[in-house]
Design a protein around this motif. Sequence first.
Motif, mmCIF file in Angstrom:
data_model
loop_
_atom_site.group_PDB
_atom_site.id
_atom_site.type_symbol
_atom_site.label_atom_id
_atom_site.label_comp_id
_atom_site.label_asym_id
_atom_site.label_seq_id
_atom_site.Cartn_x
_atom_site.Cartn_y
_atom_site.Cartn_z
ATOM 1 N N ALA A 1 1.019 -1.200 -0.100
ATOM 2 C CA ALA A 1 0.083 -0.025 -0.218
ATOM 3 C C ALA A 1 0.810 1.309 -0.002
ATOM 4 C CB ALA A 1 -1.032 -0.058 1.079
ATOM 5 N N GLY A 2 2.083 1.273 0.591
ATOM 6 C CA GLY A 2 2.733 2.318 0.727
ATOM 7 C C GLY A 2 3.361 2.706 -0.304
ATOM 8 N N THR A 3 3.955 1.909 -1.051
ATOM 9 C CA THR A 3 4.479 2.072 -2.414
ATOM 10 C C THR A 3 3.630 2.748 -3.543
ATOM 11 O OG1 THR A 3 4.435 -0.108 -2.975
ATOM 12 C CG2 THR A 3 6.495 0.415 -2.360
ATOM 13 N N VAL A 4 2.371 1.959 -3.479
ATOM 14 C CA VAL A 4 1.276 2.315 -4.306
ATOM 15 C C VAL A 4 0.803 4.185 -4.094
ATOM 16 C CG1 VAL A 4 -1.066 2.168 -5.226
ATOM 17 C CG2 VAL A 4 0.192 0.391 -4.847
ATOM 18 N N ARG A 5 0.808 4.312 -2.631
ATOM 19 C CA ARG A 5 0.597 5.446 -2.442
ATOM 20 C C ARG A 5 1.728 6.668 -2.896
ATOM 21 N NH1 ARG A 5 0.634 7.700 4.046
ATOM 22 N NH2 ARG A 5 0.113 9.857 3.508
ATOM 23 N N MET A 6 3.000 6.175 -2.565
ATOM 24 C CA MET A 6 4.103 7.078 -3.195
ATOM 25 C C MET A 6 3.858 7.113 -4.643
ATOM 26 S SD MET A 6 7.365 5.875 -1.006
ATOM 27 C CE MET A 6 7.243 4.002 -1.177
ATOM 28 N N TRP A 7 3.593 6.275 -5.450
ATOM 29 C CA TRP A 7 3.514 6.448 -6.867
ATOM 30 C C TRP A 7 2.324 7.488 -7.099
ATOM 31 C CZ3 TRP A 7 7.637 4.614 -5.976
ATOM 32 C CH2 TRP A 7 7.894 3.579 -6.026
ATOM 33 N N ARG A 8 0.945 7.320 -6.467
ATOM 34 C CA ARG A 8 -0.234 8.237 -6.853
ATOM 35 C C ARG A 8 0.223 9.630 -6.402
ATOM 36 N NH1 ARG A 8 -4.829 5.003 -7.053
ATOM 37 N NH2 ARG A 8 -3.936 2.960 -8.123
ATOM 38 N N LYS A 9 0.945 9.707 -5.241
ATOM 39 C CA LYS A 9 0.966 11.057 -4.785
ATOM 40 C C LYS A 9 2.209 10.883 -3.868
ATOM 41 C CE LYS A 9 -1.168 15.144 -2.308
ATOM 42 N NZ LYS A 9 -2.318 15.692 -1.678
ATOM 43 N N LYS A 10 3.389 11.836 -4.117
ATOM 44 C CA LYS A 10 4.391 11.834 -3.140
ATOM 45 C C LYS A 10 3.893 12.448 -1.777
ATOM 46 C CE LYS A 10 9.158 13.023 -3.186
ATOM 47 N NZ LYS A 10 10.258 13.813 -3.905
ATOM 48 N N PRO A 11 4.237 11.572 -0.985
ATOM 49 C CA PRO A 11 3.793 11.883 0.365
ATOM 50 C C PRO A 11 4.756 13.254 1.041
ATOM 51 C CG PRO A 11 4.690 9.957 0.551
ATOM 52 C CD PRO A 11 4.614 10.200 -0.554
ATOM 53 N N GLU A 12 4.447 13.913 1.921
ATOM 54 C CA GLU A 12 5.175 14.775 2.489
ATOM 55 C C GLU A 12 6.451 14.310 3.541
ATOM 56 O OE1 GLU A 12 2.826 17.636 4.600
ATOM 57 O OE2 GLU A 12 1.604 18.450 2.721
ATOM 58 N N ASP A 13 5.812 12.960 3.999
ATOM 59 C CA ASP A 13 6.992 12.548 4.998
ATOM 60 C C ASP A 13 7.740 11.439 4.309
ATOM 61 O OD1 ASP A 13 4.600 10.924 4.407
ATOM 62 O OD2 ASP A 13 4.787 9.663 6.510
ATOM 63 N N ASP A 14 8.761 11.035 4.494
ATOM 64 C CA ASP A 14 9.673 10.071 3.910
ATOM 65 C C ASP A 14 9.169 8.687 4.053
ATOM 66 O OD1 ASP A 14 11.389 8.799 2.429
ATOM 67 O OD2 ASP A 14 13.327 9.617 3.515
ATOM 68 N N MET A 15 8.233 8.314 3.294
ATOM 69 C CA MET A 15 7.423 7.076 3.457
ATOM 70 C C MET A 15 8.468 5.910 3.318
ATOM 71 S SD MET A 15 4.032 5.732 2.036
ATOM 72 C CE MET A 15 3.133 6.933 2.794
ATOM 73 N N LEU A 16 9.149 6.107 2.231
ATOM 74 C CA LEU A 16 10.181 4.941 1.868
ATOM 75 C C LEU A 16 11.296 4.669 2.907
ATOM 76 C CD1 LEU A 16 11.128 2.842 -0.205
ATOM 77 C CD2 LEU A 16 12.681 4.794 -1.046
ATOM 78 N N ASN A 17 11.819 5.769 3.842
ATOM 79 C CA ASN A 17 12.738 5.560 4.739
ATOM 80 C C ASN A 17 11.792 4.914 5.977
ATOM 81 O OD1 ASN A 17 15.105 6.113 6.267
ATOM 82 N ND2 ASN A 17 13.951 7.345 7.598
ATOM 83 N N ASP A 18 10.526 5.410 6.275
ATOM 84 C CA ASP A 18 9.881 4.653 7.330
ATOM 85 C C ASP A 18 9.314 3.294 7.161
ATOM 86 O OD1 ASP A 18 9.680 7.227 8.458
ATOM 87 O OD2 ASP A 18 7.825 7.726 7.745
ATOM 88 N N LEU A 19 9.036 3.040 5.798
ATOM 89 C CA LEU A 19 8.966 1.450 5.505
ATOM 90 C C LEU A 19 10.365 0.547 5.832
ATOM 91 C CD1 LEU A 19 6.815 1.797 2.168
ATOM 92 C CD2 LEU A 19 6.076 1.018 4.392
ATOM 93 N N SER A 20 11.351 1.112 5.260
ATOM 94 C CA SER A 20 12.746 0.387 5.687
ATOM 95 C C SER A 20 12.882 0.181 7.040
ATOM 96 C CB SER A 20 13.824 1.193 4.799
ATOM 97 O OG SER A 20 14.995 0.521 4.984
ATOM 98 N N THR A 21 12.675 1.343 7.725
ATOM 99 C CA THR A 21 12.932 1.280 9.122
ATOM 100 C C THR A 21 12.126 0.446 9.812
ATOM 101 O OG1 THR A 21 13.631 3.563 9.197
ATOM 102 C CG2 THR A 21 13.001 2.671 11.296
#
Length: 214
Positions: free
Chosen positions: A32-52
């Motif tokens: 869900a997080g990667t789809v959200r990043m593709w649709r609309k770049k979030p203000e927070d660093d979601m990729l870093n959050d997912l990795s953590t």
Amino acid sequence: DIDRHGVDIAEIYEVVQYEGNVLSRLYMLVTAGTVRMWRKKPEDDMLNDLSTMLTAVQHPIRGLFLRYYLLQMVKDKLLDLRGVQGAIQFLLMSLRECAGLWARLRLEDKHARQLSSSTQPEMLCHLDGTRHTLRLLVGAHVVHLARMPEVSRELHAEAMMPELLRLSTTSEDAAGQAYLLQCYIEAFPDHFHLSTLDSVLAACSQIHWRVYLR
């Protein structure tokens, strides 16, 4: 698509966080997080959050597959999300985590421990069955680093090579050192290695003496 399904991807991302099983929750969060990043770049660093969040899985095999899944989900859009430097930092960070999980397999594999205490030293530079099977989950990160179109000799020498060689030489066993060094040498083109030959040879001198350097 909210018009088609009636639910926004941001809402789905919030809902899956209530899944009770940690492993299932993380897979759904990555999806869900990667789809959200593709649709609309979030203000927070979601990729870093997912990795953590993936560090919650300490089982080596499950952790390796989970990080490989994240890599496959983001590899095509990584440059758009993070830029060249950010993409390199993410891939190197994920590689460090995977290398650590992969190394732990040796400690948990009874057969590997028997080999390490064997009187046959030639076995020291051979991967045990489990690590040999899962080695590509680690090497995929090196391959993606080498295939980035924006990588130049200078970027390779300054941002990639030092960490890749450090991981190769600091592995705790000869077999791990041999595989990581082989990945690095084979993934990057020869002219990159020629321009940093002194550093590569210096790293080779720190490799376990049982590793056959061809």
